[in-house]
Design a protein around this motif. Structure first.
Motif, PDB file in Angstrom:
ATOM      1  N   THR A  56       0.993  -0.983  -0.046  1.00 15.93           N
ATOM      2  CA  THR A  56       0.002  -0.055   0.082  1.00 15.93           C
ATOM      3  C   THR A  56       0.927   1.226   0.153  1.00 15.93           C
ATOM      4  O   THR A  56       1.984   1.365   0.677  1.00 15.93           O
ATOM      5  CB  THR A  56      -1.039   0.161   1.378  1.00 15.93           C
ATOM      6  N   GLN A 105      -3.451  -1.027  -8.737  1.00 18.88           N
ATOM      7  CA  GLN A 105      -4.856  -0.703  -8.238  1.00 18.88           C
ATOM      8  C   GLN A 105      -4.877   0.538  -7.953  1.00 18.88           C
ATOM      9  O   GLN A 105      -4.048   0.731  -6.997  1.00 18.88           O
ATOM     10  CB  GLN A 105      -5.541  -1.816  -7.849  1.00 18.88           C
ATOM     11  N   LEU A 107     -10.850  -3.925  -1.018  1.00 25.04           N
ATOM     12  CA  LEU A 107      -9.991  -3.097  -1.941  1.00 25.04           C
ATOM     13  C   LEU A 107     -10.804  -2.376  -2.932  1.00 25.04           C
ATOM     14  O   LEU A 107     -10.160  -1.725  -3.903  1.00 25.04           O
ATOM     15  CB  LEU A 107      -9.105  -4.172  -2.610  1.00 25.04           C
ATOM     16  N   THR A 108     -12.017  -2.162  -2.883  1.00 26.21           N
ATOM     17  CA  THR A 108     -12.976  -1.460  -3.572  1.00 26.21           C
ATOM     18  C   THR A 108     -12.996  -0.105  -2.948  1.00 26.21           C
ATOM     19  O   THR A 108     -13.705   0.867  -3.202  1.00 26.21           O
ATOM     20  CB  THR A 108     -14.112  -1.942  -3.955  1.00 26.21           C
ATOM     21  N   GLY A 109     -12.761  -0.082  -1.560  1.00 30.52           N
ATOM     22  CA  GLY A 109     -12.774   1.160  -0.749  1.00 30.52           C
ATOM     23  C   GLY A 109     -14.187   1.035   0.035  1.00 30.52           C
ATOM     24  O   GLY A 109     -14.621   1.871   0.913  1.00 30.52           O
ATOM     25  N   VAL A 133      -7.393   2.431  -4.816  1.00 30.81           N
ATOM     26  CA  VAL A 133      -8.545   2.216  -4.308  1.00 30.81           C
ATOM     27  C   VAL A 133      -9.528   3.544  -3.932  1.00 30.81           C
ATOM     28  O   VAL A 133      -9.061   4.495  -3.602  1.00 30.81           O
ATOM     29  CB  VAL A 133      -8.281   1.699  -3.043  1.00 30.81           C
TER      30      VAL A 133
END
Length: 314
Positions: free
Chosen positions: A228, A251, A286-288, A253
């Protein structure tokens, strides 16, 4: 000093736009002394355990090895529990005989030993356990012109009870060191990260432009396949995931956390998010999306430089 690095690496962000789910009923609500009534909601089968927390360097609390009770460690400015939960590493508030030190305690036997680290006026703090629980890395600072500046790291061999301090050139003033899964050390560098060899500080790899690490907890996922960072300014998202093998962002987020305190599992992170005028400690996917609320945090508690430390496999 602990709060300064946490703030520098965590940024100060606000708000979040995700649905909230509290999940099944908690096994226990653990009272956190000194936090203004905060209770931590724990469940059977949680992959990590809240093992320590504190308010800056003024008050540090350690969880007992056998239960949910937290005790104020008055002589320590910070404490961290090793993977598995048997050993603890505590940084005292004061020098002894002109040296900073690390106190390593075996909670099975009760045996404790003090290991000298950095010589005064240097300080060695922000303890990071290696994943095998055999070494502790500390960030070394020196006061220059009235301000603390990071000048390198100290590696403590727990079994040998020895410490080795390494000076590293070209570090940002607010850099901090954490272990990578393969036994090297990682710190911020420019707008990205740099990996250093723990033995001598040699530069092994630079991840340019991937954003700053989210510390103070381990920024690597449990399997080590993701890392992260706080997204670089060129992105609208705040939280990025980096593939360490490629050294690239893979990715972004959709979340705006105030801080991250490591990974929950390989698909979720532990975050503090704003909620009105207060805050919440939550688990984010991990999509928030918030999938679990761990604690409600009053504004005054968060503003007192609250930090939390989690241990896997304890």
């Amino acid at each position: 000093m602990l709060a300064n690095i946490a703030i520098a690496l965590s940024l100060t962000l606000s708000g979040h736009a995700s649905a909230e789910f509290t999940g099944p009923a908690a096994l226990a609500d653990l009272a956190l002394p000194g936090t203004g009534g905060v209770k931590y909601r724990e469940q059977t089968g949680d992959p990590v355990r809240l093992s320590a927390y504190g308010l800056g360097t003024k008050r540090t609390y350690l969880r007992s090895a056998t239960g949910g009770r937290f005790t104020w460690e008055q002589a320590l400015s910070e404490v961290s529990v090793a993977p598995g939960g048997r050993l603890t590493a505590g940084v005292p508030k004061a020098y002894r005989s002109g040296y900073d030190s690390l106190i390593v305690t075996d909670r099975t036997t009760g045996a404790a030993g003090r290991i000298r680290t950095a010589k005064k006026p240097l300080t060695a703090s922000y303890a990071s356990w290696s994943r095998d629980g055999k070494q502790v890395a500390l960030t070394v600072e020196q006061k220059t012109g009235g301000k603390w500046r990071v000048i390198g790291f100290t590696v403590v061999d727990v079994a040998a009870k020895t410490a080795r301090t390494v000076r590293v050139t070209g570090l940002p003033a607010k850099a901090g060191f954490w272990w990578s899964p393969d036994g090297n050390l990682v710190s911020m560098y420019g707008t990205g990260l740099r990996v250093y060899r723990a033995l001598d500080g040699a530069v092994l790899r630079t991840f340019a432009g991937v954003g700053l690490p989210t510390g103070p907890e381990d920024s690597f996922s449990p399997t080590g396949t993701r890392l992260t960072t706080w997204c670089p300014a060129r992105f609208k998202e705040q939280l990025c995931l980096v593939d360490p093998a490629k050294g690239k962002i893979v990715q972004r987020v959709n979340a705006r956390p105030e801080a991250l305190f490591g990974w929950w599992d390989d698909s979720h992170v532990i975050a503090v998010v704003a909620r009105g005028t207060a805050y919440r400690l939550v688990v984010l996917d991990l999509t928030g999306r918030t999938t679990r609320v761990l604690a409600d945090l009053p504004h005054t508690t968060w503003a007192a430089d609250l930090w939390l430390s989690f241990t896997r496999g304890s």
